[in-house]
Design a protein around this motif. Structure first.
Motif, PDB file in Angstrom:
ATOM      1  N   TYR A 111       0.700  -0.735   0.697  1.00 23.53           N
ATOM      2  CA  TYR A 111      -0.451  -0.077   0.379  1.00 23.53           C
ATOM      3  C   TYR A 111       0.575   1.029  -0.065  1.00 23.53           C
ATOM      4  O   TYR A 111       2.328   1.472   0.990  1.00 23.53           O
ATOM      5  N   TRP A 112       0.437   1.579  -0.923  1.00 26.31           N
ATOM      6  CA  TRP A 112       1.469   3.466  -0.503  1.00 26.31           C
ATOM      7  C   TRP A 112      -0.124   4.382  -0.263  1.00 26.31           C
ATOM      8  O   TRP A 112      -1.201   4.164  -0.998  1.00 26.31           O
ATOM      9  N   GLY A 113      -0.251   5.394   1.361  1.00 22.92           N
ATOM     10  CA  GLY A 113      -1.111   5.866   1.812  1.00 22.92           C
ATOM     11  C   GLY A 113      -0.952   6.699   2.684  1.00 22.92           C
ATOM     12  O   GLY A 113       0.353   6.613   3.438  1.00 22.92           O
ATOM     13  N   HIS A 114      -2.110   7.336   2.950  1.00 20.37           N
ATOM     14  CA  HIS A 114      -2.193   8.421   4.053  1.00 20.37           C
ATOM     15  C   HIS A 114      -2.265   6.859   5.437  1.00 20.37           C
ATOM     16  O   HIS A 114      -2.006   7.276   6.644  1.00 20.37           O
ATOM     17  N   GLY A 115      -2.658   6.437   5.566  1.00 21.69           N
ATOM     18  CA  GLY A 115      -3.584   5.273   6.304  1.00 21.69           C
ATOM     19  C   GLY A 115      -4.906   5.890   7.391  1.00 21.69           C
ATOM     20  O   GLY A 115      -5.430   4.431   7.554  1.00 21.69           O
ATOM     21  N   ARG A 116      -4.992   6.567   6.998  1.00 20.10           N
ATOM     22  CA  ARG A 116      -6.650   7.637   7.150  1.00 20.10           C
ATOM     23  C   ARG A 116      -6.846   8.165   6.749  1.00 20.10           C
ATOM     24  O   ARG A 116      -6.403   8.969   4.751  1.00 20.10           O
ATOM     25  N   ASN A 117      -8.367   8.852   5.568  1.00 18.54           N
ATOM     26  CA  ASN A 117      -8.956  10.024   5.643  1.00 18.54           C
ATOM     27  C   ASN A 117      -8.654  10.982   5.719  1.00 18.54           C
ATOM     28  O   ASN A 117      -9.927  11.179   6.869  1.00 18.54           O
ATOM     29  N   PHE A 118      -7.450  12.060   6.154  1.00 20.44           N
ATOM     30  CA  PHE A 118      -7.310  12.965   6.991  1.00 20.44           C
ATOM     31  C   PHE A 118      -8.806  14.069   6.927  1.00 20.44           C
ATOM     32  O   PHE A 118      -8.489  14.569   8.331  1.00 20.44           O
ATOM     33  N   GLN A 119      -8.842  13.960   5.920  1.00 19.03           N
ATOM     34  CA  GLN A 119      -9.752  14.845   5.508  1.00 19.03           C
ATOM     35  C   GLN A 119     -11.502  14.412   6.310  1.00 19.03           C
ATOM     36  O   GLN A 119     -12.970  15.302   5.518  1.00 19.03           O
ATOM     37  N   SER A 120     -11.671  13.033   6.102  1.00 18.59           N
ATOM     38  CA  SER A 120     -12.868  12.405   6.400  1.00 18.59           C
ATOM     39  C   SER A 120     -14.025  13.372   7.705  1.00 18.59           C
ATOM     40  O   SER A 120     -13.364  13.691   8.362  1.00 18.59           O
ATOM     41  N   PRO A 121     -14.847  13.835   6.691  1.00 22.89           N
ATOM     42  CA  PRO A 121     -16.146  14.160   8.157  1.00 22.89           C
ATOM     43  C   PRO A 121     -16.865  13.321   8.926  1.00 22.89           C
ATOM     44  O   PRO A 121     -16.974  13.815  10.311  1.00 22.89           O
ATOM     45  N   ARG A 122     -16.039  12.023   8.968  1.00 21.87           N
ATOM     46  CA  ARG A 122     -16.398  11.282   9.631  1.00 21.87           C
ATOM     47  C   ARG A 122     -15.682   9.979  10.203  1.00 21.87           C
ATOM     48  O   ARG A 122     -15.855   8.768   9.386  1.00 21.87           O
ATOM     49  N   PRO A 123     -14.879  10.237  10.861  1.00 20.91           N
ATOM     50  CA  PRO A 123     -13.156   9.528  11.171  1.00 20.91           C
ATOM     51  C   PRO A 123     -13.638   8.193  12.195  1.00 20.91           C
ATOM     52  O   PRO A 123     -13.186   7.355  12.179  1.00 20.91           O
ATOM     53  N   GLU A 124     -14.684   7.913  12.040  1.00 25.29           N
ATOM     54  CA  GLU A 124     -15.183   6.724  13.337  1.00 25.29           C
ATOM     55  C   GLU A 124     -16.217   6.204  12.101  1.00 25.29           C
ATOM     56  O   GLU A 124     -17.012   5.497  12.531  1.00 25.29           O
ATOM     57  N   GLY A 125     -16.325   6.527  10.559  1.00 24.54           N
ATOM     58  CA  GLY A 125     -17.593   6.125  10.277  1.00 24.54           C
ATOM     59  C   GLY A 125     -17.389   4.796   9.621  1.00 24.54           C
ATOM     60  O   GLY A 125     -15.887   3.901   9.093  1.00 24.54           O
ATOM     61  N   PHE A 126     -18.047   4.118   8.483  1.00 26.32           N
ATOM     62  CA  PHE A 126     -17.417   2.800   8.183  1.00 26.32           C
ATOM     63  C   PHE A 126     -16.704   2.876   7.166  1.00 26.32           C
ATOM     64  O   PHE A 126     -16.161   2.262   7.346  1.00 26.32           O
TER      65      PHE A 126
ATOM     66  N   TRP B 124     -13.756   0.734   7.646  1.00 24.73           N
ATOM     67  CA  TRP B 124     -13.629  -0.647   6.678  1.00 24.73           C
ATOM     68  C   TRP B 124     -12.084  -0.590   5.808  1.00 24.73           C
ATOM     69  O   TRP B 124     -11.150  -1.859   5.876  1.00 24.73           O
ATOM     70  N   LYS B 125     -11.087   0.720   5.961  1.00 20.97           N
ATOM     71  CA  LYS B 125      -9.880   0.925   5.479  1.00 20.97           C
ATOM     72  C   LYS B 125      -9.021  -0.012   6.869  1.00 20.97           C
ATOM     73  O   LYS B 125      -8.604  -0.234   5.819  1.00 20.97           O
ATOM     74  N   THR B 126      -9.378   0.336   7.732  1.00 19.55           N
ATOM     75  CA  THR B 126      -9.095   0.012   8.925  1.00 19.55           C
ATOM     76  C   THR B 126      -8.537  -1.479   8.863  1.00 19.55           C
ATOM     77  O   THR B 126      -7.804  -2.131   9.217  1.00 19.55           O
ATOM     78  N   THR B 127      -9.789  -1.569   8.233  1.00 16.60           N
ATOM     79  CA  THR B 127      -9.260  -3.813   8.235  1.00 16.60           C
ATOM     80  C   THR B 127      -8.856  -4.507   7.407  1.00 16.60           C
ATOM     81  O   THR B 127      -8.159  -5.209   7.746  1.00 16.60           O
ATOM     82  N   LEU B 128      -8.425  -3.501   6.374  1.00 17.17           N
ATOM     83  CA  LEU B 128      -7.278  -4.155   4.992  1.00 17.17           C
ATOM     84  C   LEU B 128      -6.112  -3.445   5.741  1.00 17.17           C
ATOM     85  O   LEU B 128      -5.484  -3.759   4.426  1.00 17.17           O
ATOM     86  N   VAL B 129      -5.979  -2.834   6.064  1.00 19.16           N
ATOM     87  CA  VAL B 129      -4.162  -3.110   6.411  1.00 19.16           C
ATOM     88  C   VAL B 129      -3.442  -3.883   6.802  1.00 19.16           C
ATOM     89  O   VAL B 129      -2.333  -3.576   6.032  1.00 19.16           O
ATOM     90  N   GLY B 130      -3.312  -4.966   7.290  1.00 21.34           N
ATOM     91  CA  GLY B 130      -2.956  -5.607   7.599  1.00 21.34           C
ATOM     92  C   GLY B 130      -2.589  -6.182   6.105  1.00 21.34           C
ATOM     93  O   GLY B 130      -2.482  -7.364   6.520  1.00 21.34           O
ATOM     94  N   ARG B 131      -3.579  -6.799   5.279  1.00 27.83           N
ATOM     95  CA  ARG B 131      -3.825  -7.285   3.837  1.00 27.83           C
ATOM     96  C   ARG B 131      -2.825  -6.671   2.903  1.00 27.83           C
ATOM     97  O   ARG B 131      -2.535  -8.035   2.467  1.00 27.83           O
ATOM     98  N   VAL B 132      -1.482  -6.307   3.605  1.00 32.71           N
ATOM     99  CA  VAL B 132      -0.565  -6.125   2.704  1.00 32.71           C
ATOM    100  C   VAL B 132       1.192  -6.378   3.407  1.00 32.71           C
ATOM    101  O   VAL B 132       1.009  -6.525   4.463  1.00 32.71           O
ATOM    102  N   ASP B 133       1.517  -6.605   2.140  1.00 36.57           N
ATOM    103  CA  ASP B 133       3.181  -6.971   2.478  1.00 36.57           C
ATOM    104  C   ASP B 133       4.166  -5.999   2.957  1.00 36.57           C
ATOM    105  O   ASP B 133       4.362  -5.962   3.862  1.00 36.57           O
ATOM    106  N   TRP B 134       3.695  -4.984   3.014  1.00 37.00           N
ATOM    107  CA  TRP B 134       4.656  -3.560   3.038  1.00 37.00           C
ATOM    108  C   TRP B 134       3.453  -2.526   2.817  1.00 37.00           C
ATOM    109  O   TRP B 134       3.258  -1.995   2.190  1.00 37.00           O
ATOM    110  N   TRP B 135       4.249  -1.770   3.122  1.00 40.35           N
ATOM    111  CA  TRP B 135       3.222  -0.066   3.470  1.00 40.35           C
ATOM    112  C   TRP B 135       4.554   0.915   3.721  1.00 40.35           C
ATOM    113  O   TRP B 135       5.760   1.206   3.957  1.00 40.35           O
TER     114      TRP B 135
END
Length: 381
Positions: free
Chosen positions: A113-128, A132-143
């Motif tokens: 993955y190449w990314g921010h880890g979160r959407n820093f501008q999300s109006p709902r940082p604790e939303g679905f 969902w993004k968090t559940t996929l964090v560990g599906r890659v071999d490298w960050w």
């Protein structure tokens, strides 16, 4: 030679130099780098920010409008399915990522993955969507993490530190530095005259796109407070965007507020040369590097929707981060403008930061991470 493929759903002009340099750096390490990108949406095409690289491979994306956004399917060319490493962007809307993330893939292929880890501008940082993004964090071999702020997020999510490369996201600033150095005393005097600022006038600068996350109402209110106590103060706003009317309207009744519209290149650099401080109470992103290059402290706020590059701004070291409302922000700015010693301390910190967050350093970090990833076994899921 090991084959590495990077996917970008569209190629932005400010990334072309990165990929050119990264391709060269990988070649020196016995790694062949391929870049695959698609075309922008109609809305994105209107921004005229597309880049072009003769050696990159262009594919045709498929877009499906969903509300105000588009989900994307980006084809994976068959001839590159023997890649040792595939790097994709961390975005929920990239449907073409999911087969790679959720289905078995070739044993030799590593996924990053190449990314921010979160959407820093999300109006709902604790939303679905963020969960969902968090559940996929560990599906890659490298960050490949944009900044240390992303690394901290990944560690909180339980991702192993030894599989994270912090890129320290940057852009090529050489042209801007050259523009900054091209002004003589007469040039700077003309800029001051144009904005109605005398030789002793204290100049604050806002430079960037004008949209709600920039907190322009906060900026204007803080400017009112500053001007009440520092009559010889001018705030120059460089930029345009959806919230431009708000600034133009405010400037009509405020002689100390100057809106000059969007400026690029040497024109933009001139305003940085005459400014004493960059006022940016809203979202901080890559533009913080402009302040660093100019050796000017930026003052922002603690609770704005910052991008990951906020990690570069160290409070009291190369800039200031304020907690509180516009009046408190104004107090901090006034104190700074009245303290030459503090200004010089922050200027020196800014100059040091400009040397650390550069495109060549980002390229080196990226190439090092690619090499380390290829040398390690695949991550257990």
């Amino acid at each position: 030679m090991a084959k590495v493929v990077i996917f970008q759903y569209r190629l932005l002009h400010y990334r072309t130099e990165l990929f050119d340099l990264l391709r060269e750096a990988c070649g020196h390490r016995g790694i062949t780098l391929h870049l695959i990108h698609g075309q922008p949406t109609r809305r994105e095409a209107a921004r005229h920010d597309q880049g072009n690289l003769p050696w990159a491979q262009r594919v045709r994306n498929f877009y499906l409008p969903v509300g105000r956004r588009d989900v994307v399917w980006q084809p994976f060319p068959r001839e590159h399915r023997d890649a040792r490493l595939v790097v994709v962007m961390q975005e929920n809307r990239l449907l073409s990522n999911y087969p790679l993330l959720l289905l078995p893939r070739r044993q030799q292929m590593r996924l990053a993955y190449w990314g921010h880890g979160r959407n820093f501008q999300s109006p709902r940082p604790e939303g679905f969507l963020e969960r969902w993004k968090t559940t996929l964090v560990g599906r890659v071999d490298w960050w490949f993490a944009y900044t240390q702020a992303t690394r901290r997020i990944l560690l909180t999510d339980g991702y192993p530190d030894e599989r994270i490369t912090v890129l320290d996201n940057a852009i090529d600033s050489q042209a801007f530095q050259k523009d900054l150095g091209s002004f003589g005393a007469e040039d700077l005097a003309l800029i001051r005259k144009d904005i109605g600022a005398g030789s002793g006038t204290m100049i604050g600068l806002f430079c960037g796109s004008l949209y709600p996350d920039k907190r322009l109402d906060y900026l204007i209110t803080a400017g009112d407070y500053i001007h009440e106590r520092l009559e010889d103060f001018v705030l120059v706003v460089v930029g345009d965007g959806p919230s431009g009317a708000e600034v133009r309207s405010a400037a009509v009744s405020r002689p100390w507020l100057r809106w000059v519209g969007a400026r690029k290149g040497r024109e933009k650099a001139g305003y940085f040369r005459v400014a004493s401080v960059v006022l940016n109470p809203g979202a901080v992103g890559l533009h913080v590097l402009d302040a660093f290059c100019a050796g000017i402290p930026m003052v922002t706020t603690e609770d704005a929707r910052h991008g990951p590059e906020i990690a570069y701004l160290k409070n009291g070291q190369n800039g200031l981060v304020v907690a509180g409302g516009p009046e408190r922000y104004a107090d901090v700015v006034i104190e700074l403008l009245r303290s030459p010693a503090v200004q010089e301390h922050l200027r020196e910190g800014s100059r040091q930061a400009a040397e650390a967050y550069t495109l060549p350093n980002m390229v080196q970090n990226f190439a090092d991470g690619i090499e380390r990833c290829l040398a390690m076994p695949r991550k257990e899921q």
